[in-house]
Design an enzyme around this catalytic site. Structure first.
Site, PDB file in Angstrom:
ATOM      1  N   HIS A  33     -17.257   8.033  -1.441  1.00 12.39           N
ATOM      2  CA  HIS A  33     -17.658   6.623  -1.370  1.00 12.39           C
ATOM      3  C   HIS A  33     -18.706   6.428  -0.270  1.00 12.39           C
ATOM      4  CE1 HIS A  33     -14.283   5.569  -3.982  1.00 12.39           C
ATOM      5  NE2 HIS A  33     -14.745   4.334  -4.048  1.00 12.39           N
ATOM      6  N   LYS A 101      -3.788   4.468  -6.784  1.00  8.30           N
ATOM      7  CA  LYS A 101      -2.390   4.086  -6.619  1.00  8.30           C
ATOM      8  C   LYS A 101      -2.237   3.210  -5.394  1.00  8.30           C
ATOM      9  CE  LYS A 101      -0.603   7.812  -3.696  1.00  8.30           C
ATOM     10  NZ  LYS A 101      -0.014   7.132  -2.548  1.00  8.30           N
TER      11      LYS A 101
END
Lengths: 197, 290
Positions: A33, A101
């Protein structure tokens, strides 16, 4: 659902829906990222196109067999760590889906609503079920620099899931709702703690 | 014939493999029971994914979860077991071999040079040694995922708050962990000892036999109350609000300083992976299935 997913289809999904996915899934964790956003800022081109596909918060175990990469285990990692990057990432690269998650926060929820993206919660630890949904490894980038868990793995997925929509494109965030309830329950339970002699 | 050092190394590799690939039967039974009891569709779907994944791992002899953790070994070293200072070297070799063979994900990150790529680094694998009587070396392999380690909690509780303060901290820590560490959780709580030792006690507590309450009835009662209250928080499987939040909780206690009440809380995700084996000084190996 199949990638690339058109925006109207994403906007039809609601928090709580169960989803299976076909098409392109690209893994990206903290380092990926960060690097992708830095490259974009410098005006450099990324080796992959995230538009309309799924970003998967995962650091898989991969093994090279001959010339082919094989996915041994690929479950989701904790998405909260990517909260600091994700709204910017969604704005700049326009993925249709984030898979991870543990859920994400307000900034991601806002970006999902604004740009038509959803967050799908996949069962943490279900790494072999994840690997089973990977039909083919289409590519790998930044492996040498970032290492196996942090680099970009490009998967062709088949029946990947089931996953639960927990952030939809209408501003709903199921994990946040659950945690607000947990917080209230906690206050009540603390009041009821038993004396110990 | 293999020498004892090779036997210890091979045993450690086998233990890491068993730990990474096979979840203990009683945990699987508890997850299976939870699926039967869970009413909501989302909670049941999550538990089905978990159980399917456990099955796949066993069938294909592969790691249950891609996060095979920072490798840790807990040793009980008998008085007459002949290997001592070489244990670190042997366990480092075992870790490298296991990383390659199982395979384990390379998870040891040097603070300046990045991932070491073989799970061995400064102080890693983590090794805890307890000295005991006897001729054997008992090894517990505990590859523990980062997600559930990140929600560990520590507090120097004000002593005046007593057990109520301790219980409140455990509840608050679990609420804070929420969905992040892959519930349903296993919890270890360490109380007393000192600021670092309570964390070690918590990790030790985690490894106590499933569903067996503390030998001290007072502590046992607190374990039961905490387990019941944690399961009333409503976090649920994967933090989606349905099904159990915790499957088990153990407490280990130690004496404390009059002015201090240290409390450590350690969580394991549902994939609580550990395996134990014993090597005798003659090189006989026994694996234990708990």
């Amino acid at each position: 659902m199949k990638t690339p997913v058109p925006e109207p289809e994403i906007r039809k999904l609601n928090s709580g829906d169960l989803v299976y996915l076909n098409g392109t899934i690209i893994t990206a964790r903290d380092e990926a990222h960060k690097k992708a956003l830095e490259m974009k800022k410098k005006g450099e081109d990324l080796p992959v196109d995230f538009k309309g596909v799924a970003v998967f918060h995962a650091g898989p175990i991969m093994r090279k067999e001959g010339e082919e990469w094989v996915t041994i285990a690929a479950g989701p990692t904790t998405s909260a760590r990517m909260e600091m990057f994700e709204d910017e990432f969604i704005r700049l690269f326009r993925p249709a889906i984030i898979i991870g998650k543990g859920g994400m926060g307000d900034r991601t929820t806002k970006a999902c609503k604004e740009y038509g993206c959803v967050y799908l919660a996949f069962t943490g630890g279900a790494a072999l079920l994840g690997a089973k949904g990977v039909k083919k490894v289409k590519g790998v980038y930044w492996l040498e620099e970032l290492g196996m868990p942090e680099c970009l793995w490009v998967y062709e997925a088949e029946n990947f899931g089931p996953m639960t929509v927990t952030i939809d494109a209408h501003g709903n965030n199921m994990t946040k709702q659950v945690m607000e309830r947990v917080s209230k329950n906690k206050e009540e339970l603390i009041k009821k703690l038993e004396e110990v002699d | 014939m293999k020498n004892l050092e090779n036997i210890v190394e091979d045993t450690a590799v086998e233990l890491l493999k068993r730990a990474a690939n096979i979840l203990q039967n009683d945990y699987v039974a508890a997850l299976s029971e939870a699926r039967q009891k869970t009413r909501g569709e989302i909670g049941r779907s999550e538990l089905s994914n978990i159980l399917k994944n456990i099955e796949l791992a066993k069938e294909t002899s592969q790691p249950i979860c891609q996060d095979t953790g920072v490798v840790a070994f807990m040793l009980k070293l008998g008085d007459n077991f002949p290997i001592r200072s070489k244990l670190r070297k042997i366990l480092e070799n075992a870790t490298r071999k296991a990383t390659n063979e199982i395979p384990l994900r390379p998870n040891a990150v040097d603070l300046f040079r990045g991932n070491t790529k073989d799970n061995v680094g400064r102080h890693v694998p983590l090794i805890y040694i307890e000295l005991v009587e006897g001729d054997d070396l008992e090894i517990t392999a505990l590859p523990k995922g980062g997600g559930s380690s990140n929600v560990a909690a520590h507090s120097m509780v004000t002593p005046g708050l007593g057990w109520k303060g301790i219980k409140q901290f455990v509840l608050e820590s679990t609420a804070r962990a929420g969905s992040l560490g892959c519930p349903p959780y296993f919890l270890g709580v360490g109380v007393g000892g000192g600021e670092d030792y309570c964390m070690f006690l918590a990790k030790k507590a985690l490894l106590k036999p499933f569903g067996v309450r503390n030998e001290d009835p007072k502590v046992a009662k607190i374990e039961e109350e905490l387990l019941e209250k944690i399961n009333s928080l409503g976090i649920g499987v994967m933090g989606l609000g349905e099904g159990p939040t915790a499957l088990d909780l153990h407490i280990e206690i130690a004496a404390r300083h009059p002015a201090s009440l240290p409390v450590g809380v350690v969580f394991s995700c549902w994939a609580f992976r550990h395996a134990k084996g014993r090597v005798s000084k003659e090189g006989k190996v026994v694996f234990e299935y708990a």
